[in-house]
Design a protein around this motif. Structure first.
Motif, short mmCIF file in Angstrom:
data_model
loop_
_atom_site.label_atom_id
_atom_site.label_comp_id
_atom_site.label_asym_id
_atom_site.label_seq_id
_atom_site.Cartn_x
_atom_site.Cartn_y
_atom_site.Cartn_z
N LYS A 68 -43.11 -51.60 32.56
CA LYS A 68 -43.75 -50.45 31.72
C LYS A 68 -45.07 -49.57 32.26
O LYS A 68 -44.39 -48.46 33.63
CB LYS A 68 -43.05 -49.44 30.52
CG LYS A 68 -43.48 -48.57 30.29
CD LYS A 68 -42.72 -47.79 28.53
CE LYS A 68 -43.42 -45.95 28.30
NZ LYS A 68 -42.58 -46.17 26.79
N GLN A 97 -45.52 -46.82 35.41
CA GLN A 97 -46.24 -45.30 35.66
C GLN A 97 -47.66 -45.66 35.96
O GLN A 97 -47.71 -44.42 36.68
CB GLN A 97 -46.21 -45.23 34.11
CG GLN A 97 -44.87 -45.76 33.28
CD GLN A 97 -45.27 -45.47 31.68
OE1 GLN A 97 -46.73 -45.59 32.04
NE2 GLN A 97 -44.58 -44.50 30.97
N SER A 136 -46.65 -44.64 39.88
CA SER A 136 -46.21 -43.29 40.09
C SER A 136 -46.72 -42.93 39.87
O SER A 136 -46.98 -41.77 40.97
CB SER A 136 -44.88 -43.22 39.10
OG SER A 136 -44.73 -42.40 39.66
N MET A 151 -27.46 -50.35 38.22
CA MET A 151 -27.26 -49.06 37.71
C MET A 151 -26.78 -48.71 35.97
O MET A 151 -27.88 -47.84 35.68
CB MET A 151 -25.82 -48.73 38.69
CG MET A 151 -26.36 -48.33 39.92
SD MET A 151 -28.39 -47.33 40.08
CE MET A 151 -27.98 -47.67 41.73
N LEU A 194 -30.38 -49.07 34.99
CA LEU A 194 -31.46 -48.14 34.96
C LEU A 194 -31.03 -47.47 33.70
O LEU A 194 -31.68 -46.42 33.17
CB LEU A 194 -31.16 -48.19 36.11
CG LEU A 194 -32.41 -49.06 37.33
CD1 LEU A 194 -31.23 -48.37 38.88
CD2 LEU A 194 -34.01 -49.56 37.28
N GLU A 195 -29.80 -46.40 34.10
CA GLU A 195 -29.39 -45.68 33.35
C GLU A 195 -30.25 -45.82 31.56
O GLU A 195 -30.07 -44.83 31.14
CB GLU A 195 -27.70 -45.61 33.08
CG GLU A 195 -27.07 -45.15 32.20
CD GLU A 195 -26.95 -43.38 33.25
OE1 GLU A 195 -27.74 -42.38 32.75
OE2 GLU A 195 -27.43 -43.08 33.76
N GLN A 196 -29.75 -47.04 31.21
CA GLN A 196 -30.51 -47.46 30.00
C GLN A 196 -31.87 -47.17 29.95
O GLN A 196 -32.34 -47.14 28.51
CB GLN A 196 -30.05 -48.63 29.12
CG GLN A 196 -28.13 -48.30 29.20
CD GLN A 196 -27.62 -47.73 28.36
OE1 GLN A 196 -28.22 -47.17 27.80
NE2 GLN A 196 -27.08 -47.09 29.35
N ILE A 197 -32.53 -47.66 30.46
CA ILE A 197 -34.14 -47.30 30.68
C ILE A 197 -34.54 -46.13 30.64
O ILE A 197 -35.82 -46.11 31.32
CB ILE A 197 -34.78 -48.85 30.93
CG1 ILE A 197 -34.52 -48.95 32.78
CG2 ILE A 197 -34.27 -49.87 29.85
CD1 ILE A 197 -35.30 -50.31 33.21
N LYS A 198 -33.60 -45.75 31.64
CA LYS A 198 -34.50 -44.56 32.68
C LYS A 198 -35.64 -43.20 32.30
O LYS A 198 -36.45 -42.65 32.84
CB LYS A 198 -33.43 -43.67 33.23
CG LYS A 198 -32.56 -42.48 32.12
CD LYS A 198 -31.07 -41.91 32.99
CE LYS A 198 -30.36 -41.33 31.74
NZ LYS A 198 -29.10 -40.75 32.40
N MET A 199 -35.42 -43.44 30.75
CA MET A 199 -35.94 -42.66 29.76
C MET A 199 -37.36 -43.07 29.46
O MET A 199 -38.89 -42.42 29.01
CB MET A 199 -35.52 -42.32 28.59
CG MET A 199 -34.58 -41.09 28.52
SD MET A 199 -34.03 -39.95 29.86
CE MET A 199 -35.48 -38.84 28.19
N GLN A 200 -37.59 -44.34 29.83
CA GLN A 200 -39.19 -45.70 29.66
C GLN A 200 -39.16 -44.92 30.47
O GLN A 200 -41.13 -45.64 30.93
CB GLN A 200 -38.82 -46.50 28.72
CG GLN A 200 -37.39 -46.70 28.08
CD GLN A 200 -37.40 -47.77 27.29
OE1 GLN A 200 -38.28 -48.64 27.54
NE2 GLN A 200 -35.97 -48.12 27.36
N SER A 248 -38.43 -43.14 37.85
CA SER A 248 -37.18 -43.38 39.26
C SER A 248 -38.08 -43.42 40.57
O SER A 248 -38.77 -43.72 41.02
CB SER A 248 -37.15 -40.92 39.26
OG SER A 248 -36.92 -40.87 38.32
#
Length: 259
Positions: free
Chosen positions: A108, A112, A115, A133, A136-142, A145
């Protein structure tokens, strides 16, 4: 080699493997999901941890299923393999939702940092699109993109073939000399190198071949990417003075003469 004696190259893209690299997906994610699929479909297959350790030398979940089934004298049709894949994806997603899958140390933080610096970040994986996918859907808030994703569904041959990395390089427009792959396995390392990419290796605990066979192929080998209070250990390659893989360290790896 002292850092000040080298002309540091600017990093333009990082290509990330998923299973075992971004996240600890295998033992508590994919393995039990496959077992649940086998049970639902009345297949005489069960993967314990020791067996799964051995099977992980085979890139790609369905390739592992086919290999192990044939070793057990079980012939699976293409339709049955697709049923295993579909049911396994359902159970894997549920495992992810239940919190059984976690990002590896330092992932993480480095995502970051890269990015913020404007470095392209792509996924290149031997897993199918549905599994990727779901994660990625489950960790997208962490995490930030990704700029793109290349899965096994889009190439003729998975790792150790370089097809996925070559496609990612083409789509991203990135220069291979200014890009780097992050992998956890011997197969992934071979794929990255065959595509002309330097590779940072963070071996999975189960892939003894990654450590044994990495030799001079990997730009560096570390146990993980490092966190505050959880420093990374360099197993091969340049020292990581901060105890954590950073943009500066990755660009240094690009600048060191290739081995």
């Amino acid at each position: 080699m002292p850092l000040l004696l080298l002309k540091v190259n600017r990093l333009s893209a990082v290509f990330w493997d998923v299973d075992g690299t971004l996240a600890d997906t295998e033992m508590d994610g994919h393995r039990p999901a496959f077992n649940l699929a086998f049970k639902e479909l009345d297949l005489p297959l069960v993967w314990n941890e020791a067996l799964y350790n051995r099977l992980l030398t085979i890139p790609g979940g369905l390739r592992r299923v086919k290999f192990h089934a044939e070793a057990c004298g079980v012939h699976l049709s293409q339709e049955q393999l697709e049923q295993v894949r579909d049911r396994k994806c359902v159970h894997y997603l549920e495992r992810v939702r239940q919190g059984h899958v976690h990002l590896r140390p330092g992932v993480k933080r480095l995502l970051q940092e890269l990015s913020r610096a404007g470095v392209q970040q792509w996924i290149v994986t031997s897993s199918g699109s549905a599994s990727v996918m779901a994660l990625l859907e489950q960790i997208k808030m962490q995490i930030p993109s990704f700029d793109g994703v290349v899965t096994s569904d889009e190439v003729a041959s998975g790792k150790p073939a370089p097809d996925g990395y070559l496609l990612a390089l083409e789509r991203s427009g990135a220069n291979s000399a200014a890009s780097l792959a992050v992998e956890d396995s011997a197969a992934g390392l071979s794929a990255a190198r065959a595509a002309g990419l330097r590779c940072l290796l963070t071996p999975s605990p189960w892939d003894v071949h990654a450590l044994r066979d990495s030799g001079d192929e990997a730009a560096a080998v570390l146990d993980h990417l490092g966190e505050p209070g959880q420093p990374a250990t360099v197993l091969s390659g340049p020292s990581c003075q901060e105890g954590a893989v950073t943009l500066k360290y990755l660009e240094f790896l690009l600048s060191v003469p290739d081995r």
